[in-house]
Structures are given as structure tokens and as C-alpha cells.
Design a protein around this motif. Structure first.
Motif, PDB file in Angstrom:
ATOM      1  N   GLU A   1      -2.272  -0.094  -9.795  1.00  0.00           N
ATOM      2  CA  GLU A   1      -2.567  -0.112  -8.359  1.00  0.00           C
ATOM      3  C   GLU A   1      -2.760   1.325  -7.854  1.00  0.00           C
ATOM      4  OE1 GLU A   1       0.710  -2.273  -6.681  1.00  0.00           O
ATOM      5  OE2 GLU A   1       0.232  -4.094  -7.794  1.00  0.00           O
TER       6      GLU A   1
ATOM      7  N   TYR B   1       0.785  -1.232   0.000  1.00  0.00           N
ATOM      8  CA  TYR B   1       0.000   0.000   0.000  1.00  0.00           C
ATOM      9  C   TYR B   1       0.821   1.289   0.000  1.00  0.00           C
ATOM     10  CZ  TYR B   1      -4.009  -3.002   0.702  1.00  0.00           C
ATOM     11  OH  TYR B   1      -4.974  -3.963   0.539  1.00  0.00           O
TER      12      TYR B   1
ATOM     13  N   SER C   1      -3.761   5.211  -0.208  1.00  0.00           N
ATOM     14  CA  SER C   1      -3.383   4.417   0.975  1.00  0.00           C
ATOM     15  C   SER C   1      -2.025   4.795   1.540  1.00  0.00           C
ATOM     16  CB  SER C   1      -3.407   2.925   0.642  1.00  0.00           C
ATOM     17  OG  SER C   1      -2.471   2.620  -0.387  1.00  0.00           O
TER      18      SER C   1
ATOM     19  N   ILE D   1      -4.807   2.537  -5.870  1.00  0.00           N
ATOM     20  CA  ILE D   1      -5.116   2.664  -4.444  1.00  0.00           C
ATOM     21  C   ILE D   1      -3.917   3.207  -3.670  1.00  0.00           C
ATOM     22  CG2 ILE D   1      -4.432   0.275  -3.954  1.00  0.00           C
ATOM     23  CD1 ILE D   1      -7.230   2.314  -2.227  1.00  0.00           C
TER      24      ILE D   1
END
Length: 216
Positions: free
Chosen positions: A43, A32, A49, A45
């Protein structure tokens, strides 16, 4: 003790819980964190994150203390909803600027809430430019506007020289996000505090010019 809003408590709690998880789970941390290669492979996120992960407890503590002291200034000036919007957009603005400057460095990684916190700090400075800030080893209060301008100039220098293991570009992106959104939400600042609006824009203009000239 400051009168802390539930939104600030939730944000701080999320940072603490997720950071502590990252401290103890390296696979979670690596999954993350902000990483150019991971983001380029879909990715996205990580753009969000990574702002809830921190390198160590001191890194976490510094960011959360800064948020604790300046969140009430923004909330009392503009309301909790706009405060949350500024936090989230500044978070993303910081990581977007980092991605822009490091997009060709697949191994570049970063973590921390600094971009989001800088957005809140610069929003607070727009509302109260003359409030005093006490920094480490300096026994007298420094006007917030002076700190704001000096820190942005230092961040530009840090970007150019790649000083330390610090995401200077995320700091600038976050500050830009907080600056722009605050003026969007409270355009009356152009009338009531034009001097600070212009002054805080100077380092951002310098960054733009240096980038256009290929100096950064």
C-alpha cells in the motif's frame, strides 16, 4: 496579508479537505495513514496520502500556518514549479526516512504534512538565513539559521530518545529533501551563501555519524 500563490492555496485546501475527512471517518483515516505493515504489504499510496492527514485541528493549523508564511519566500526565490517539486519530494523524503528507521516495527504509524513543510522551511532558510522567526513565548525574533540548526539537533535528540508522539525522523527527512533540492536547483548558493550551506549540513552529518556508530 501575504500574497499567496494559487499552488499554496491548492496544497492548503487539499490538506484541510482530506484532514477533515479523516477527522470524521476513522476507516478512511486508517486506510491512508502512514503504517509500516500496510506499506510492506504493497500500500505505497500511504507514503503520499498520510501527509494530507492530521491528528487534530491544532496539528493541521500549525502545519498550514507554517506553510502559509514560508511558501512565498520559496516561490519568490525559485518559482512556483520548483516550490511544488520541493514540497512533494520533501514529503516523500520524510516518509522514506521514517520507513527506513521503523521498517521493523509493523505497527508504527504516522500522519501529517510536517516533512513537506519542513522541506519548504529549510529551503526558505537557505535563501534568507537572517530572516527573523517569532516563536511561542519568545518576544524577540530568532535568526532563521539558528532555528534551523537548533531544530535539526533537537530532532536528532528526539529520534534517539523517542520523545513524544512526534515523527522526528520525518522532520529530518523533509528538511534534508528541501535542503538538497534547493542546492540542486540553485547551485549558486554554494558561492553566495556557503556559510549557511555548511552550517545546515552539520546536524545532517552528525545524524549520519551517529547512525553509522549505531547510536540512533
Amino acid at each position: 496579508m501575504l500574497n499567496i500563490d494559487i499552488a499554496t492555496i491548492v496544497i492548503i485546501a487539499a490538506n484541510v479537505i482530506i484532514s477533515m475527512k479523516g477527522f470524521n471517518d476513522i476507516a478512511f483515516f486508517n486506510k491512508y495513514k502512514f503504517n509500516i505493515s500496510g506499506i510492506r504489504h504493497g500500500e505505497q499510496i500511504r507514503m503520499f496520502s498520510s501527509a494530507f492527514l492530521h491528528a487534530d485541528f491544532s496539528h493541521l493549523l500549525f502545519n498550514m500556518l507554517t506553510l502559509y508564511f514560508f511558501a512565498p519566500v520559496v516561490i519568490n526565490s525559485i518559482g512556483v514549479t520548483f516550490f511544488v517539486v520541493i514540497y512533494v519530494v520533501s514529503l516523500l523524503a520524510g516518509n522514506l526516512l521514517s520507513f527506513y528507521f521503523h521498517k521493523d516495527e509493523p505497527h508504527y504509524s504516522a500522519i501529517g504534512a510536517s516533512g513537506a513543510v519542513m522541506g519548504i522551511l529549510y529551503s526558505a532558510i537557505l535563501f534568507h538565513p537572517n530572516m527573523g522567526l517569532y516563536l511561542f513565548f519568545i518576544p524577540i525574533a530568532i535568526p532563521a539559521w539558528l532555528f534551523g540548526v537548533a531544530y535539526l539537533l533537537y530532532s536528532i535528540f528526539g529520534m534517539k530518545k523517542r520523545l513524544g508522539n512526534v515523527g522526528h525522523d520525518a522532520h529530518i527527512g523533509g528538511a534534508l529533501g528541501g535542503y538538497a533540492l534547493t542546492l540542486m536547483f540553485v547551485p549558486s548558493l554554494f558561492t553566495t551563501s556557503l556559510w549557511i550551506v555548511v552550517l545546515l549540513a552539520v546536524p545532517l552529518i552528525i545524524l549520519f555519524i551517529m547512525h553509522k556508530l549505531g547510536k540512533i
